[in-house]
Design a protein around this motif. Sequence first.
Motif, PDB file in Angstrom:
ATOM      1  N   ASP A 730     -57.673   2.235  55.495  1.00 20.14           N
ATOM      2  CA  ASP A 730     -58.877   3.074  55.563  1.00 20.14           C
ATOM      3  C   ASP A 730     -58.767   4.125  56.653  1.00 20.14           C
ATOM      4  OD1 ASP A 730     -60.252   1.503  53.624  1.00 20.14           O
ATOM      5  OD2 ASP A 730     -60.639   0.004  55.165  1.00 20.14           O
ATOM      6  N   ALA A 731     -57.934   3.889  57.625  1.00 16.78           N
ATOM      7  CA  ALA A 731     -57.904   4.740  58.812  1.00 16.78           C
ATOM      8  C   ALA A 731     -56.832   5.818  58.670  1.00 16.78           C
ATOM      9  CB  ALA A 731     -57.655   3.896  60.050  1.00 16.78           C
ATOM     10  N   ILE A 732     -57.078   6.963  59.322  1.00 15.72           N
ATOM     11  CA  ILE A 732     -56.113   8.060  59.434  1.00 15.72           C
ATOM     12  C   ILE A 732     -55.446   7.944  60.791  1.00 15.72           C
ATOM     13  CG2 ILE A 732     -55.839  10.567  59.509  1.00 15.72           C
ATOM     14  CD1 ILE A 732     -58.382  10.769  57.789  1.00 15.72           C
ATOM     15  N   LEU A 756     -55.877  -4.341  63.321  1.00 10.26           N
ATOM     16  CA  LEU A 756     -56.967  -4.625  62.393  1.00 10.26           C
ATOM     17  C   LEU A 756     -57.211  -3.487  61.416  1.00 10.26           C
ATOM     18  CD1 LEU A 756     -59.520  -6.378  64.777  1.00 10.26           C
ATOM     19  CD2 LEU A 756     -57.909  -7.420  63.200  1.00 10.26           C
ATOM     20  N   GLU A 757     -56.452  -2.385  61.543  1.00 15.82           N
ATOM     21  CA  GLU A 757     -56.560  -1.264  60.593  1.00 15.82           C
ATOM     22  C   GLU A 757     -55.445  -1.285  59.563  1.00 15.82           C
ATOM     23  OE1 GLU A 757     -58.632   2.048  63.556  1.00 15.82           O
ATOM     24  OE2 GLU A 757     -56.453   1.976  63.363  1.00 15.82           O
ATOM     25  N   ARG A 758     -54.539  -2.249  59.665  1.00 11.74           N
ATOM     26  CA  ARG A 758     -53.414  -2.288  58.737  1.00 11.74           C
ATOM     27  C   ARG A 758     -53.877  -2.593  57.316  1.00 11.74           C
ATOM     28  NH1 ARG A 758     -48.129  -3.340  60.826  1.00 11.74           N
ATOM     29  NH2 ARG A 758     -48.029  -3.027  63.076  1.00 11.74           N
ATOM     30  N   ASN A 759     -54.827  -3.505  57.163  1.00 10.51           N
ATOM     31  CA  ASN A 759     -55.431  -3.872  55.873  1.00 10.51           C
ATOM     32  C   ASN A 759     -54.456  -4.545  54.919  1.00 10.51           C
ATOM     33  OD1 ASN A 759     -57.633  -2.683  56.966  1.00 10.51           O
ATOM     34  ND2 ASN A 759     -57.953  -1.165  55.350  1.00 10.51           N
ATOM     35  N   ASN A 807     -49.644   0.889  52.778  1.00  8.68           N
ATOM     36  CA  ASN A 807     -49.199  -0.503  52.801  1.00  8.68           C
ATOM     37  C   ASN A 807     -48.992  -0.972  51.378  1.00  8.68           C
ATOM     38  OD1 ASN A 807     -51.718  -1.098  51.721  1.00  8.68           O
ATOM     39  ND2 ASN A 807     -52.564  -1.852  53.658  1.00  8.68           N
ATOM     40  N   GLU A 808     -48.797  -2.294  51.178  1.00  9.48           N
ATOM     41  CA  GLU A 808     -48.486  -2.795  49.845  1.00  9.48           C
ATOM     42  C   GLU A 808     -49.640  -2.627  48.878  1.00  9.48           C
ATOM     43  OE1 GLU A 808     -47.191  -6.794  49.978  1.00  9.48           O
ATOM     44  OE2 GLU A 808     -45.231  -6.337  50.864  1.00  9.48           O
TER      45      GLU A 808
END
Length: 1175
Positions: A730-732, A756-759, A807-808
Motif C-alpha cells: 500500500d505504501a510508496i 509492517l508495510e511489506r504486506n 511483493n508476491e
Amino acid sequence: MLGQGGHVALAVMSLVLLLCREAAPIEVPQDPKILQDLKQPPTIVKQSVKDYIVDPRDNIIIECEAKGNPVPTFSWRRNGKFFNIGKDPRVTMRKRSGTLEIGFRSGGRPEDYEGEYQCFATNDLGVALSNKILLRVSKAPLWPKEVLEPVVVTEGTPLVLACNPPPGLPPPFTFWMNSAMTPIPQDKRVSMGLNGDLYFSNVLTKDAHTDYSCNARFLFTHTIQQKNPFTLKVLTKEPYNDTSYNATDPYGGRKVAESTPTFLSPSGTESSKMVLRDEQLLLECIAAGLPTPTIKWFKKGGDLPGRKVKFDNYNKTLKIINVSEEDAGEYVCMANNHLGSIRHSIFVQVKAAPYWLDKPFNLVLAPEENGPLVCRANGNPKPNIQWLVNGLPIESTPHSPSRQVLGDTIMFRLVQMGSSAVYQCNASNQHGYLMANAFVSVLDMPPRMLGPKNQLIKVIENNRTFLDCPFFGSPLPDLRWFKNGQGSGLDGGQYRVYINGTLEIKRARAEDEGTYTCVANSMLGTAENQVRLEVKEPTRIVRAPERRSAVRGSTAHFDCKVKSDPSLPITVAWTKDDKPLYLGWRLRKDEESLTIPNVNEGDEGTYTCTVKSEIDQDSASARLTVLDRSDPPMDLDLSDPAARSVRLTWIPGNDHRSPVTEFLVQFEEDRWEPGRWQDLSTYPGDLNSVILQLAPFVNYQFRVTAINAVGQSQPSRPSPRYKTSGAAPDAIPRGLRGWGSKKDNMEITWEPLLDLERNGPNLHYSVWWRRKDLGEGWSNMSTFGSKHVVHNTETYVPYEIKVQARNEFGQGPESNVVVGYSGEDKPTDAPTDLRVSKVDSTKANLHWKPVDLSSVQGEFKEYRLYYWRESSLVPGLMVSKEKKTKGFYSIVAEPSGILSDLVSYSKYKMFLVVTNNLFEGPPSNTVEVTTKEGVPDAPKFFSINRRTFDTVHLEWDKPLEPNGILIGYQLKYQTVNGSRVGRAQLETLPPNVTEFTLRLPDRSTRYKFYLSAFTQVGAGVVYAEESPHFANEAYIDQVDIATQGWFIGLMCAIALIILILLIVCFIKRSRGGKYPVRDKKDLPLDPVDQKDQDGSFDYHSDEDNKPLQGSQTSLDGNVKESDDSLVDYGEGGDGQFNEDGSFIGQYTVKKDKDETEGNESSEATSPVNAIYSLA
C-alpha cells in the motif's frame, strides 16, 4: 342531688387533693456525709423468691438483707410462728444480715424444713417485712413399675401412647426416644402433645417398633427417668412391600381406608382455658385422620396478635407470650383434609394476680409537714388492700391523730418527731399477692452544703454555665446566690436559680468572672459555700485540615492551627477513622500539622485533628485519598476478525481512585522484530472494547496499558495471537532522490518500506529514470535494495526518476516523478575584481564581479570569503591569524556583501571563491583592509578587597582587546543601601594605573563601582562590582583585635580577677605566721618533717623553693615584723612550699639587715606566691 355517701366521698377526695398539694416530701441525697448521720427505718434490699424450690442435695439458704440506721436486727417466722433459730443447731444466721443457712452435714432431712418463712428487720424507727417465702424441696420420684401390653392397631387408624410422668417438683421435661437413645422422629403426622403423650394422626406399617419409651428429665437433680417401652404392632389387610414405599405413596401400593378428621386433643367441640396476665398462653389441637389433617387457627371477632403469636409443633400449638386482657376470647382451631374438616373452640379467660399501679415509696417529712403514702394495685379479680405498721395490722395499732387511712392511701398531716415507722401494703386476690415496705421518716436537720468548698469553675466565653450548690436540710432551706458578696440575690435576666440550688448563667461573659456565694437558710440555721468563676476564650481550630489526594510514595500534609486561651494548656491529638493514630517512625507531628511521608494505601482514611483543653475541645476532619497507578487490564479477548481489523475487548483493573484517562494498545509480531512491543493506538479511558486497524501479513499479539493521572499501569497479559492475510504493498517508498557521487554518475536512492508495510513476502522495488526535457523513453530495473547507480552520465544534468514497491501479492502504487541530477565537478572560474569600500572599526563593504554559472559545474551554492587578521596596530599586541569564512549567496550582475565582527584597529587580508555542493573554485585576488580605532573591551578582571575595616582596595587588569591606544580608566562609584543609592563620584586614572584604594567613612558603608577603559574614540564596556558586606566579611586581610569590644572586655575581666586575688593574698598574709602544727602534741611526726628550734615545722616542696616574705605569728602568739629581704630568703632556702603549694616555712631573722630594709622587703609580694598562699 348527691346522697350522703356521695358527700362523704367528695369530702375525702377534696382533703386528699389539699394534702397532696401541700405535701412536699423531702428527697434525701445519697451523700455519705448526710447518710452517716441520718436515722432511717429498715428497708429490705434482698430476699429470696416467693416460691422457693431447693435442691435436697445442697444446703438451704433463705436470703434476707436490709439496710437502715441504726443497723437493723433480724428475726424470722415460720408458718406464722416465731422461728427460734438458736434452738436448731442446723440453722445459722449470717452476720449483719438476716440470711438463714440450714446445713445437713450432721444429718437431718431437708423436707423437715419445708414451710412458709417471713423475715423481720427491726431498728429503733420501725420494722420491715420480707415476702412470705414458700420453701419446698425439689422431688424426682421414680416411675411406677408397670408391665405394658403390646399395642396393636390397624394401619391408618389414630393412636395415642400415654406418658403420664411421675409428679415432680418442679414438673419434669418429657421427651420420647427409642432403645438406641435416638429421638422418635416427629412430623405433621406424629408429634408429642403438651401433656407428654405421643400422638399418631394415623399409623403406618413403618411405625411398628418395640421401643417407644417416654423419658422425664428433672431439672434440679439433673436425672432422667425412663418409662418401660411400648411395643407397637400394626395390622395390615395386604402384605407390605418395602421396595414400593415412597413419600407420595406411604402404603406401598396397598389400599388403606381414608377417614375424615377427628380431634385427639382436646376432645369435644369446645373447651376453656384460664391464663394469668403476663404469662404464656399455650393452646393445642391435635387431629386424627387419613390423609393427615392440616391445622389452622382463628380468633373470633378479631385477628390473632401478630407480634406475640407463634405456631409450634407443626401448627398444632398456638403460643402467645406476655398475655394481656385483650387476648381473652374464643380461639378456633380447624383440622381438614380432602374428606372434610372439623372445628374446636377454646374460650380463653385472662385473669391477673395483683400488679402495681402506684407502688408505695419511702416518705421523708420535716416536722409539721404533710404527705401521702399511696399503694395502688390492680388485678382480676380486683385485689384487696391491707395496711400494716411495723408488721402489725394498722387497725390494731394505737390511733395517731397525724395519720388517716383513706383506702389505698394514708394521709399524714402535721407530723411530729418520733412518729417514724415502716408501713407495709399488701394487695392480694385468689391468684397471688404483692407486699411492699415504705417507711415514713420524720427528720429535722439544719442546712448543710454537700459540694466541695471554694470550687473553681472554668467556662468558655458565651457558653451557658451552671454553678452547682448541692445542699440539704429538713425542713428544706431557701437558697439564694450572691456575686462578690454584694447586692441582692441573683435571679432573673442573665441568671436562673433551680430548685436543686444550681445557678444558671445563660451566656458567660468576661464581666461575669468573680466569686459567687450560695446561702441556704432555714429556721434551724444557715450554711453557705463559694464558687469562683473564670471565663476563658474558646479553643478553636483556625486552619483546619483539608481534603487531600496524594500519589502513593509522595508526602501528604494536613494543617491544624489552633487558637486558644493562653492560660489553658492544650493537647493536640490525631485520629484516623476514629481510632488513635500511631505515629511510629514514619509519621511526623508538630504543633500545627501532620506530615505523612511515603504515602501508601494503608494511609487512606479520614484524619481528625482534636484539640482539647480542660474545659472544651474542637475537632476538624479531612479525608486522604491515596492515588496510584491503575491495575493492569485483564481478560483480553479478540472477536469480529476481518482482513485488516479485529475487535479487542478487556476488563479494566482497579483505578485506585484515579480515573483512567486513556488506554494504550501495544502489539508484538513474531516475524520482523519478535519480542519488541510497539505502540499501536490510544483510546479514551471510558472504552474497553475497540476495533484495531491492522497491517496485512503480520502475526499479532496485543496488550493494553491503563493510563491515569499518576502514570501508566503495568501492561496486561498478552492476548491470543491473530494473523492477518497478505496483500500487495500500500505504501510508496519515501525519500526518493537522485544525486551524483561522481562527476559521471547518478545514484538513485529511497527509503525502504517498513516491515509492517511489506504486506507480503519477496518485497522488491522497480525504479525508472530518463533525461529530462529530451523526450527519450524510460529506463528501468528491479532490485531488492534501496539504491541504483546510473553510470556514464554527463556532468550535472537533470533526470526524471520514479520508484514502485512489489511483493508476491502484486504491485503497489508508483511514486511521483522526482527530478535528480548527475554528479558535480570543480568550478573552473574565479570571481574577479574583489575590492573593499566603507571601512569602519568593525565592518567593511565588499564588491566583486561574478562568474558564469555554467563554469560552476554543479549547483551554485555561494561565494565564500576567506579572511584573517594579519596584525594589530596596537604596539606589542599579539594576534591570532586563524582563517575565517563567510558565505554570500548572490546571482545578480554586480554582487556585494558586508563583512562584520571585525576587530578594531587591525589589518586584515581576504579573498573570494565560488562553490557548489562538493567543490570550491579557484581564488580571486587578495585584498588588505585596515579597521579604524574603536572603544576598548571591559577590563580583564576587576576585584575588590577589604584589607582593613575602613578601607577598600580595588585591582584590575587592562582589556584583552584595547581596540586602540588606551589613554586611561574611568572609575565611578556611589554608596548603596538596599534600593537607595548615593551621589556618584568619578575618578580618572592614567593607563598605567591598575589599582585604587578608597577610605570608608563608616565601616558598614557599601559601594558599587563602575570601571571602564577609554581611547580617543570613547569609553569602553563597563565592569560593575559591589563591595562585600561587613557582616559576611571574607576579604579582610587583617583585623586590629585591640580595637574589638569583646577583647577589651575580656582583658578588663582578667585584670579585675588578678586584682581581687592580690587583695585576698594581702589579707591572708596580714593574718598569717608560722603554722602551729605542734598544738596537737600527741600526733606522730612524719619522718621527712624537719623541726625548727622554736617548735614550728618546715614542709619542703620539690617543685618550688621560692620563698614568700611577710609577717607571721610565732608559737607564743606574738607578732614579729620580718626584716628579711626577698633576695635573702632566696639565698637562704629556708622558705619552702608543701606538696599542695602552701607556704608554711619559718622565716629566719637576719641580724645584719636594718629595720628599714626589712620593712620595704616585706611589702614586695610576688603575685605567684600570693596565689599559692591562698591554697
